[in-house]
Design a protein around this motif. Structure first.
Motif, PDB file in Angstrom:
ATOM      1  N   GLY A   7     -11.390  -9.174  -1.780  1.00  0.00           N
ATOM      2  CA  GLY A   7     -10.623 -10.416  -1.794  1.00  0.00           C
ATOM      3  C   GLY A   7      -9.434 -10.295  -2.726  1.00  0.00           C
ATOM      4  N   ASP A   8      -8.645 -11.362  -2.752  1.00  0.00           N
ATOM      5  CA  ASP A   8      -7.428 -11.399  -3.557  1.00  0.00           C
ATOM      6  C   ASP A   8      -7.796 -11.529  -5.043  1.00  0.00           C
ATOM      7  OD1 ASP A   8      -5.095 -12.034  -4.861  1.00  0.00           O
ATOM      8  OD2 ASP A   8      -4.460 -13.562  -3.435  1.00  0.00           O
ATOM      9  N   ASN A  38      -3.279   1.564 -10.079  1.00  0.00           N
ATOM     10  CA  ASN A  38      -1.977   1.754  -9.452  1.00  0.00           C
ATOM     11  C   ASN A  38      -1.727   0.427  -8.743  1.00  0.00           C
ATOM     12  OD1 ASN A  38       0.228   2.532  -7.941  1.00  0.00           O
ATOM     13  ND2 ASN A  38      -0.949   3.845  -6.550  1.00  0.00           N
ATOM     14  N   LEU A  39      -0.948  -0.433  -9.363  1.00  0.00           N
ATOM     15  CA  LEU A  39      -0.881  -1.835  -8.912  1.00  0.00           C
ATOM     16  C   LEU A  39      -0.044  -2.035  -7.656  1.00  0.00           C
ATOM     17  CD1 LEU A  39      -0.411  -3.731 -12.314  1.00  0.00           C
ATOM     18  CD2 LEU A  39      -2.486  -3.610 -10.912  1.00  0.00           C
ATOM     19  N   LEU A  45      -1.450   6.929  -3.932  1.00  0.00           N
ATOM     20  CA  LEU A  45      -1.063   8.002  -4.851  1.00  0.00           C
ATOM     21  C   LEU A  45      -1.778   9.289  -4.469  1.00  0.00           C
ATOM     22  CD1 LEU A  45       0.361   8.927  -7.426  1.00  0.00           C
ATOM     23  CD2 LEU A  45      -1.562   8.020  -8.741  1.00  0.00           C
ATOM     24  N   GLU A  65     -10.483  -1.863 -11.927  1.00  0.00           N
ATOM     25  CA  GLU A  65      -9.397  -1.311 -11.109  1.00  0.00           C
ATOM     26  C   GLU A  65      -8.973  -2.361 -10.080  1.00  0.00           C
ATOM     27  OE1 GLU A  65     -10.162   2.135  -8.600  1.00  0.00           O
ATOM     28  OE2 GLU A  65      -8.013   2.433  -8.285  1.00  0.00           O
ATOM     29  N   ILE A  66      -7.695  -2.673 -10.062  1.00  0.00           N
ATOM     30  CA  ILE A  66      -7.184  -3.618  -9.056  1.00  0.00           C
ATOM     31  C   ILE A  66      -6.512  -2.801  -7.961  1.00  0.00           C
ATOM     32  CG2 ILE A  66      -5.528  -5.487  -8.618  1.00  0.00           C
ATOM     33  CD1 ILE A  66      -6.081  -6.472 -11.487  1.00  0.00           C
ATOM     34  N   GLY A  67      -6.957  -2.985  -6.720  1.00  0.00           N
ATOM     35  CA  GLY A  67      -6.388  -2.253  -5.593  1.00  0.00           C
ATOM     36  C   GLY A  67      -6.824  -0.803  -5.534  1.00  0.00           C
ATOM     37  N   PRO A  68      -8.126  -0.512  -5.385  1.00  0.00           N
ATOM     38  CA  PRO A  68      -8.566   0.895  -5.307  1.00  0.00           C
ATOM     39  C   PRO A  68      -8.059   1.630  -4.069  1.00  0.00           C
ATOM     40  CG  PRO A  68     -10.418  -0.616  -4.915  1.00  0.00           C
ATOM     41  CD  PRO A  68      -9.259  -1.458  -5.362  1.00  0.00           C
ATOM     42  N   GLY A  69      -7.666   0.893  -3.032  1.00  0.00           N
ATOM     43  CA  GLY A  69      -7.073   1.523  -1.832  1.00  0.00           C
ATOM     44  C   GLY A  69      -8.035   2.478  -1.154  1.00  0.00           C
ATOM     45  N   PHE A  81     -11.349  -4.548  -7.425  1.00  0.00           N
ATOM     46  CA  PHE A  81     -10.926  -5.707  -6.630  1.00  0.00           C
ATOM     47  C   PHE A  81      -9.970  -5.230  -5.543  1.00  0.00           C
ATOM     48  CE2 PHE A  81     -12.277  -7.267 -10.676  1.00  0.00           C
ATOM     49  CZ  PHE A  81     -12.861  -8.502 -10.423  1.00  0.00           C
ATOM     50  N   GLU A  82     -10.338  -5.385  -4.282  1.00  0.00           N
ATOM     51  CA  GLU A  82      -9.493  -4.909  -3.170  1.00  0.00           C
ATOM     52  C   GLU A  82      -9.354  -6.026  -2.128  1.00  0.00           C
ATOM     53  OE1 GLU A  82      -7.539  -2.018  -2.343  1.00  0.00           O
ATOM     54  OE2 GLU A  82      -7.059  -3.554  -0.874  1.00  0.00           O
ATOM     55  N   ASP A 117      -7.835  -5.826   0.945  1.00  0.00           N
ATOM     56  CA  ASP A 117      -7.822  -5.392   2.342  1.00  0.00           C
ATOM     57  C   ASP A 117      -9.269  -5.133   2.825  1.00  0.00           C
ATOM     58  OD1 ASP A 117      -7.605  -3.996   4.720  1.00  0.00           O
ATOM     59  OD2 ASP A 117      -5.822  -2.874   4.102  1.00  0.00           O
ATOM     60  N   LEU A 171     -10.125  -1.626   4.009  1.00  0.00           N
ATOM     61  CA  LEU A 171     -10.305  -0.658   2.915  1.00  0.00           C
ATOM     62  C   LEU A 171     -11.604  -0.915   2.167  1.00  0.00           C
ATOM     63  CD1 LEU A 171      -6.699  -0.160   1.459  1.00  0.00           C
ATOM     64  CD2 LEU A 171      -7.936   1.186   3.144  1.00  0.00           C
ATOM     65  N   GLN A 205       0.816  -1.230   0.000  1.00  0.00           N
ATOM     66  CA  GLN A 205       0.000   0.000   0.000  1.00  0.00           C
ATOM     67  C   GLN A 205       0.845   1.274   0.000  1.00  0.00           C
ATOM     68  OE1 GLN A 205      -2.779  -0.586   3.246  1.00  0.00           O
ATOM     69  NE2 GLN A 205      -3.976  -2.071   2.075  1.00  0.00           N
ATOM     70  N   ASN A 206       0.927   1.918  -1.161  1.00  0.00           N
ATOM     71  CA  ASN A 206       1.505   3.257  -1.297  1.00  0.00           C
ATOM     72  C   ASN A 206       0.439   4.050  -2.030  1.00  0.00           C
ATOM     73  OD1 ASN A 206       4.056   1.219  -1.825  1.00  0.00           O
ATOM     74  ND2 ASN A 206       4.570   2.936  -0.495  1.00  0.00           N
TER      75      ASN A 206
HETATM   76  N1  SAM Z   1      -5.240   2.674  -6.029  1.00  0.00           N
HETATM   77  C1  SAM Z   1      -4.751   3.211  -4.783  1.00  0.00           C
HETATM   78  C2  SAM Z   1      -3.964   4.468  -5.035  1.00  0.00           C
HETATM   79  O1  SAM Z   1      -3.640   4.722  -6.211  1.00  0.00           O
HETATM   80  O2  SAM Z   1      -3.665   5.185  -4.107  1.00  0.00           O
HETATM   81  C3  SAM Z   1      -3.912   2.186  -3.994  1.00  0.00           C
HETATM   82  C4  SAM Z   1      -2.739   1.607  -4.719  1.00  0.00           C
HETATM   83  S1  SAM Z   1      -1.699   0.609  -3.684  1.00  0.00           S
HETATM   84  C5  SAM Z   1      -0.153   0.743  -4.569  1.00  0.00           C
HETATM   85  C6  SAM Z   1      -2.147  -1.066  -4.086  1.00  0.00           C
HETATM   86  C7  SAM Z   1      -3.528  -1.510  -3.639  1.00  0.00           C
HETATM   87  O3  SAM Z   1      -3.708  -2.876  -4.025  1.00  0.00           O
HETATM   88  C8  SAM Z   1      -3.784  -1.479  -2.133  1.00  0.00           C
HETATM   89  O4  SAM Z   1      -5.041  -0.918  -1.880  1.00  0.00           O
HETATM   90  C9  SAM Z   1      -3.761  -2.954  -1.708  1.00  0.00           C
HETATM   91  O5  SAM Z   1      -4.525  -3.244  -0.564  1.00  0.00           O
HETATM   92  C10 SAM Z   1      -4.316  -3.617  -2.969  1.00  0.00           C
HETATM   93  N2  SAM Z   1      -3.919  -5.034  -3.138  1.00  0.00           N
HETATM   94  C11 SAM Z   1      -2.748  -5.626  -2.768  1.00  0.00           C
HETATM   95  N3  SAM Z   1      -2.759  -6.927  -3.090  1.00  0.00           N
HETATM   96  C12 SAM Z   1      -3.956  -7.183  -3.689  1.00  0.00           C
HETATM   97  C13 SAM Z   1      -4.564  -8.366  -4.216  1.00  0.00           C
HETATM   98  N4  SAM Z   1      -3.927  -9.534  -4.201  1.00  0.00           N
HETATM   99  N5  SAM Z   1      -5.823  -8.271  -4.725  1.00  0.00           N
HETATM  100  C14 SAM Z   1      -6.490  -7.068  -4.731  1.00  0.00           C
HETATM  101  N6  SAM Z   1      -5.954  -5.926  -4.237  1.00  0.00           N
HETATM  102  C15 SAM Z   1      -4.705  -5.968  -3.729  1.00  0.00           C
END
Ligand code: SAM
Length: 258
Positions: free
Chosen positions: A88-89, A108-109, A17, A39-43, A60-61, A63, A66, A14-15
């Motif tokens: 979920g993953d 933002n992966l 943006l 979007e994968i990982g909306p954070g 898909f998130e 955490d 989150l 988690q970083n």
């Molecule tokens: N999109 C947000 C942003 O730009 O600030 C967060 C980007 S952060 C680099 C990566 C995101 O991917 C986090 O929210 C994290 O929890 C999620 N993540 C990590 N592994 C994942 C997985 N296996 N499946 C779905 N999401 C995942």
């Protein structure tokens, strides 16, 4: 829980943006079409906010904290089916296709699984375009062309399915918390899907020792006499290094030695 009280989890990469100008550049670089957005990982949802303004989004998130936060932030978009959040993953959810209609991946992966996600998207027949932020070094490998030192199997696989280009390089200061490495947003526009596993196996052998000659590397798997004949046909000299051969020649080489 609110956005301000979230503590980033390292194990999920988690970083977040924070630089609005980069978020705008991502949205501007999105291919114009009718495809759905994934979007994968909306954070915390900063990019999601921009995306739902343009199109409907399947997110898909992993955490669960989150996920709850996103569900309360985007109540209205969820109610109007502008946004659907899968908790979920993503790798577990990914069968041969991630969703059952044509889509563009914009994200933002999480860097620890970014290469794996991109390779899956390249093989996914429903995925049409990939616009993602990853570690700069990884983006350069996917966008590399023949002759560049970083040209290898990722560049060849990408060129075999479409075109790739870097949109913008992003410094650590654009994120919170700041990563130790530089990042980049890049775009792959797919024309076909990644499919030939045997071709990729040949690439693995070809680049097994990048500083050695292509002939030496391929000799570990293929008959030397056959290789000499094929090299001659393709006008490849014996001292050629793996990164000096074009994608087109790799495909011809494969056709002749498989
Ligand atoms: N999109 C947000 C942003 O730009 O600030 C967060 C980007 S952060 C680099 C990566 C995101 O991917 C986090 O929210 C994290 O929890 C999620 N993540 C990590 N592994 C994942 C997985 N296996 N499946 C779905 N999401 C995942």
């Amino acid at each position: 829980m609110n956005k301000e009280s979230v503590v980033a989890k390292k194990k999920f990469g988690q970083n977040f943006l924070k630089d609005q100008s980069i978020l705008v550049k991502i949205v501007e670089a999105m291919p114009k079409n009718e495809n759905r957005l994934v979007e994968i990982g909306p954070g915390l949802g900063d990019l999601t906010k921009f995306l739902v303004d343009v199109k409907s989004v399947e997110a898909f998130e992993v955490d669960t904290d989150l996920c709850k936060l996103l569900q309360s932030t985007f109540k209205e978009e969820i109610a109007t089916k502008r946004l659907h959040i899968n908790c979920g993953d993503v790798l577990q959810a990914w069968k041969s296709s991630l969703v059952d209609e044509p889509y563009d991946l914009v994200a933002n992966l999480p860097y620890y699984i970014a290469t794996n996600i991109i390779l899956k998207a390249l093989a996914d027949p429903m995925c049409k375009n990939i616009l993602v932020m990853v570690q700069l070094e990884v983006a350069e490998k996917f966008c590399a062309i023949e002759g560049q030192k970083v040209f290898g199997s990722l560049g060849i696989i990408t060129q075999s399915v479409g075109t790739a280009k870097i949109i913008v390089k992003v410094p650590p200061t654009a994120f919170d918390p700041q990563p130790k490495i530089d990042s980049a947003v890049f775009l792959i526009q797919k024309e076909t899907d990644r499919s030939d596993k045997d071709f990729e196996d040949m690439l693995r052998v070809a680049f097994s020792q990048p500083r050695k000659t292509l002939m030496k590397n391929l000799s570990a798997k293929y008959e030397k006499s056959l290789l000499q004949e094929v090299f001659e046909k393709l006008k490849l000299i014996q001292t050629t290094r793996p990164h000096q051969v074009s994608t087109k020649d790799y495909h011809q080489l494969y056709t002749l030695i498989k």
